[in-house]
Design an enzyme around this catalytic site. Sequence first.
Site, PDB file in Angstrom:
ATOM      1  NE  ARG A  76      -3.232   2.550   2.765  1.00 35.08           N
ATOM      2  CZ  ARG A  76      -3.103   3.360   3.808  1.00 35.08           C
ATOM      3  NH1 ARG A  76      -2.386   3.006   4.858  1.00 35.08           N
ATOM      4  NH2 ARG A  76      -3.694   4.535   3.819  1.00 35.08           N
ATOM      5  CG  HIS A 120      -0.866   8.918   3.586  1.00 33.92           C
ATOM      6  ND1 HIS A 120      -1.004   7.569   3.806  1.00 33.92           N
ATOM      7  CD2 HIS A 120      -0.441   9.432   4.776  1.00 33.92           C
ATOM      8  CE1 HIS A 120      -0.669   7.273   5.054  1.00 33.92           C
ATOM      9  NE2 HIS A 120      -0.322   8.397   5.663  1.00 33.92           N
ATOM     10  CD  GLU A 165      -4.468   7.619  10.022  1.00 35.52           C
ATOM     11  OE1 GLU A 165      -3.970   8.678  10.408  1.00 35.52           O
ATOM     12  OE2 GLU A 165      -4.093   6.511  10.429  1.00 35.52           O
ATOM     13  CG  ASN A 298      -4.673   3.356   8.920  1.00 33.49           C
ATOM     14  OD1 ASN A 298      -4.798   2.363   8.204  1.00 33.49           O
ATOM     15  ND2 ASN A 298      -4.260   4.521   8.461  1.00 33.49           N
ATOM     16  CE1 TYR A 300       0.745   2.543  13.495  1.00 30.47           C
ATOM     17  CE2 TYR A 300      -1.259   3.680  12.837  1.00 30.47           C
ATOM     18  CZ  TYR A 300      -0.027   3.143  12.518  1.00 30.47           C
ATOM     19  OH  TYR A 300       0.432   3.194  11.238  1.00 30.47           O
ATOM     20  CD  GLU A 354      -1.171   3.930   8.133  1.00 31.35           C
ATOM     21  OE1 GLU A 354      -0.887   4.354   9.263  1.00 31.35           O
ATOM     22  OE2 GLU A 354      -1.386   4.672   7.157  1.00 31.35           O
TER      23      GLU A 354
END
Length: 455
Positions: A76, A120, A165, A298, A300, A354
């Site tokens: 990606r 992005h 995002e 995504n 985290y 991600e």
Amino acid sequence: MREDLPDDFILGAATSAYQIEGAVDQDGRGMSIWDTFAAKPGAILDGSDGRHACEHYQRFPEDVALMRWLGLRAYRFSVAWPRVLPSGRGAVNTRGLDFYERLVDALLSASITPFVTLYHWDLPQVLHERGGWTSRDTAAAFAEYADVVSRRLGDRVRHWITHNEPWCTAMHGYVHGEHAPGHRDWREGLAASHHVLLSHGWAVPVIRRNAPRSEVGITLNLTYCEPASDDERDRDACRAIDGTYNRWYLDPLHGRGYPRDVIADHVARGRLDDPRLGFVQEGDLPAIAVATDMLGVNYYTRDRVRADNDGAPLSVAPQRETTDIGWEVYPEGLSTLLLRLRDEYGPSRIYITENGAAFHTSPDQTGHVHDLARQQYLHSHLRATLDACRAGVPVAGYFVWSLLDNYEWAKGYTQRFGIIWVDYTTQQRLPKDSAHWYRRVIRQHALLDPTSVAL
Ligand code: FCB
């Protein structure tokens, strides 16, 4: 200790243009808002910029060779809008498009499936000067840009992500001042969030037209949040965070419009004058709710939230181990989040676009990077993803952030997320232990426990 992955589960890695390409003034690229933002004193932790980054623009053949060595099924990456349309709209810079065509062809000949993200965060500077994402015209410009790129690559690229995002574009860019263009204004941020979503809605049919039979969707940074206590006020603070991070994007994308409780919060806190949302025009909400083929997630960390004296949400200190960037390691949050998505929104297909960890572990004297902590992080999050798959969540793939150490936005080069070490002076690449582990996971198509794998 092996556990097979579902047969067609895709294992990949992700990057983005400004974070790795460098070559900011080559082959006719225009300026982006990140070039100007990074030049502002104090904007970037180490004062750096993406001028050189990983020199991926020149070194992409070597990077594709590394991807091939890893055995990645998919890669990606993002296209830099200012390379393709240096003036934001109008004249196409063929040399910019040629670069992405060469990259796509190199990937395809290495049997690696390209997943293209169109935005992005690197908006052409000229569009910023005309209002950037606060202006509705930028949404129209994005649809034109999507047209240019998908016309050229649509015969070869089958996976398209409009935005990465939108929360970060709108909030970090226009409300918190942490990302380009560095503004601090709620009204701008809310208008920007709408225009980003609108641009997605307008771009999807354009991409579908140019790239038939492809998968088109959007990537969101979804936050798993928990109230720091059972106190009613903390629970309400958690609702507010879930509203601004998650539901503000998920709801309109799924045809539910903007969440009323969040609009009420914004009005009550003086961030918005008119609960009717003046920036929303007739036809916008149906456009945003366009059907898509995939949702990118995504993930985290988790966010534990309490209310301050005024009832406003505040994040509390992590309870568990954190990565270098200060984010708590909390893999359970990923599976819980995925189950919730299935129950509340029912997307037809999800990719973890991600997931990864910042640890600074550097090469030892023998040139090895023993980044066990990263391996454990990736292992536990892949495990959480598989748990969700078993429970029936349609997760089709997982992308490690990131293939390479790279430019971590406002943190500059201080954070290393790569499974491949990059020496920014020599541009030498060095696969870390985590890359060797990931390679084995891919080859055996099984989740291997890092502590049981001799590297
Ligand atoms: C995400 C961004 C990505 C990278 C990681 C660490 O929010 O999409 O570019 O910075 O965080």
